[in-house]
Design an enzyme around this catalytic site. Structure first.
Site, PDB file in Angstrom:
ATOM      1  N   SER A  99     -59.761 -76.280 -83.878  1.00  0.00           N
ATOM      2  CA  SER A  99     -60.262 -76.229 -85.139  1.00  0.00           C
ATOM      3  C   SER A  99     -61.890 -77.272 -84.776  1.00  0.00           C
ATOM      4  O   SER A  99     -61.553 -78.515 -85.090  1.00  0.00           O
ATOM      5  CB  SER A  99     -58.928 -77.041 -85.702  1.00  0.00           C
ATOM      6  OG  SER A  99     -57.743 -76.767 -86.199  1.00  0.00           O
ATOM      7  N   LYS A 174     -59.106 -71.502 -91.360  1.00  0.00           N
ATOM      8  CA  LYS A 174     -57.674 -72.260 -90.652  1.00  0.00           C
ATOM      9  C   LYS A 174     -58.229 -73.691 -91.533  1.00  0.00           C
ATOM     10  O   LYS A 174     -57.096 -74.716 -91.789  1.00  0.00           O
ATOM     11  CB  LYS A 174     -58.111 -73.093 -89.353  1.00  0.00           C
ATOM     12  CG  LYS A 174     -57.992 -74.641 -88.820  1.00  0.00           C
ATOM     13  CD  LYS A 174     -56.090 -74.230 -89.081  1.00  0.00           C
ATOM     14  CE  LYS A 174     -55.941 -75.282 -88.362  1.00  0.00           C
ATOM     15  NZ  LYS A 174     -55.661 -75.750 -86.997  1.00  0.00           N
ATOM     16  N   LYS A 242     -59.410 -85.054 -89.261  1.00  0.00           N
ATOM     17  CA  LYS A 242     -60.571 -85.048 -89.135  1.00  0.00           C
ATOM     18  C   LYS A 242     -60.878 -83.748 -89.570  1.00  0.00           C
ATOM     19  O   LYS A 242     -61.402 -82.740 -90.536  1.00  0.00           O
ATOM     20  CB  LYS A 242     -61.077 -84.179 -87.478  1.00  0.00           C
ATOM     21  CG  LYS A 242     -61.766 -83.497 -87.039  1.00  0.00           C
ATOM     22  CD  LYS A 242     -61.501 -82.019 -86.835  1.00  0.00           C
ATOM     23  CE  LYS A 242     -60.272 -81.948 -85.617  1.00  0.00           C
ATOM     24  NZ  LYS A 242     -60.409 -80.817 -85.424  1.00  0.00           N
TER      25      LYS A 242
END
Length: 296
Positions: A99, A174, A242
């Site tokens: 990701s 995502k 993150k």
């Protein structure tokens, strides 16, 4: 001998280990590399081949899959004299399932094109349980022909596999996924504290909520975490922090307002600052408990 493409797997963490093992079970020849010896031992015990470096792992591979924490790690294993692009054979397919930022994926695809290496971004959702059960949702960005070539691999790893558009599209979807998951976990955490402070049987309440419009995959997957305060990491707060940075930056770039998402991003950051970054993201419950006066 096998008709399957030979696979190099880079990154054998919470997600990468079970995913690579599912490919081995399906008959794929998997050579893996990661930094932790115990993860390499696990791969070998599952029937995979251990490589001492990225270059060694990818040299004879038809398909290279990366599953590492963030953009920095993708760039570290992809670029440079010892990286994937310099050592993979021309025509190989690089599938990044990490990701990372959409722009990192776009840049990687452009760099791969210069080396005659095809690239897909294919991040996943479903957490550790989805990786173990081969029930992941896989969102893919890249060329249609490359997606079709990789589809049997994706079908070994997940249940919902969708090409979302050109390079970077998988990472954009995502990012949206992580936004929804974080807001959902936060809402569930607030409901848990509200229910407990009201004296309601929490298990009964979560059971009935799960069967109605408030039900969600998040509630189903994380119910036991909330009930037992079990925050063993399936997906760490550090990683969700993150990801919330990725979605807020990407949204700013396209002019999309994320008012609730921005608040939850700050709550995730706060939890991390309080030392809970290594816990599962269901530990957002701890933040709500602190705000509600509990000592945790």
């Amino acid at each position: 001998m096998t008709a399957h493409p030979k696979i190099a797997w880079i990154g054998l963490g919470i997600m990468g280990s079970p995913m690579s093992e599912n490919l081995i079970k399906a008959g794929y020849d998997v050579t893996g590399h990661t930094l932790e010896q115990e993860k390499l031992d696990r791969l070998a015990a599952a029937g995979g081949t251990v490589a001492g470096s990225v270059a060694e792992a990818v040299r004879d591979a038809d398909v290279i899959i990366t599953m590492v924490p963030a953009s920095e790690q993708v760039e570290a294993v992809a670029y440079g004299p010892d990286g994937i692009l310099e050592n993979a054979r021309p025509g190989a397919l690089l599938i990044d399932m990490s990701s990372i930022t959409p722009q990192t994926s776009i840049d990687l695809a452009a760099a791969g094109r210069q080396k005659d290496i095809r690239v897909l971004d294919a991040p996943v959702s479903g957490g550790e349980a989805g990786a173990i059960e081969a029930a992941l949702s896989i969102m893919v960005g890249g060329d249609q022909a490359d997606f079709e070539y990789a589809e049997p691999i994706f079908e070994t790893l997940g249940r919902t596999i969708v090409r979302c558009g050109p390079h970077g599209s998988g990472q954009t979807v995502k990012a949206a996924n992580q936004l929804i998951v974080a807001v959902n976990i936060q809402a569930c955490a607030e409901a848990v504290v509200f229910l407990e402070k009201s004296g309601v049987d929490l298990r009964a309440a979560l059971d009935v909520l799960g069967g109605g419009l408030a039900g969600s995959t998040v509630l189903t997957r994380k119910k036991d975490n909330f009930l037992h305060r079990d925050f063993k990491p399936g997906f760490r707060i550090d990683l969700h922090h993150k990801d919330m940075g990725i979605v807020t930056d990407a949204a700013r770039a396209v002019g999309a307002a994320l008012p609730v998402g921005a608040v939850v991003a700050q709550l995730v950051a706060s939890l991390r600052a309080q030392g809970d970054g290594g816990l599962d993201h269901s530990a957002l419950l701890r933040g709500v408990e602190r705000l509600s006066g509990a000592q945790v």
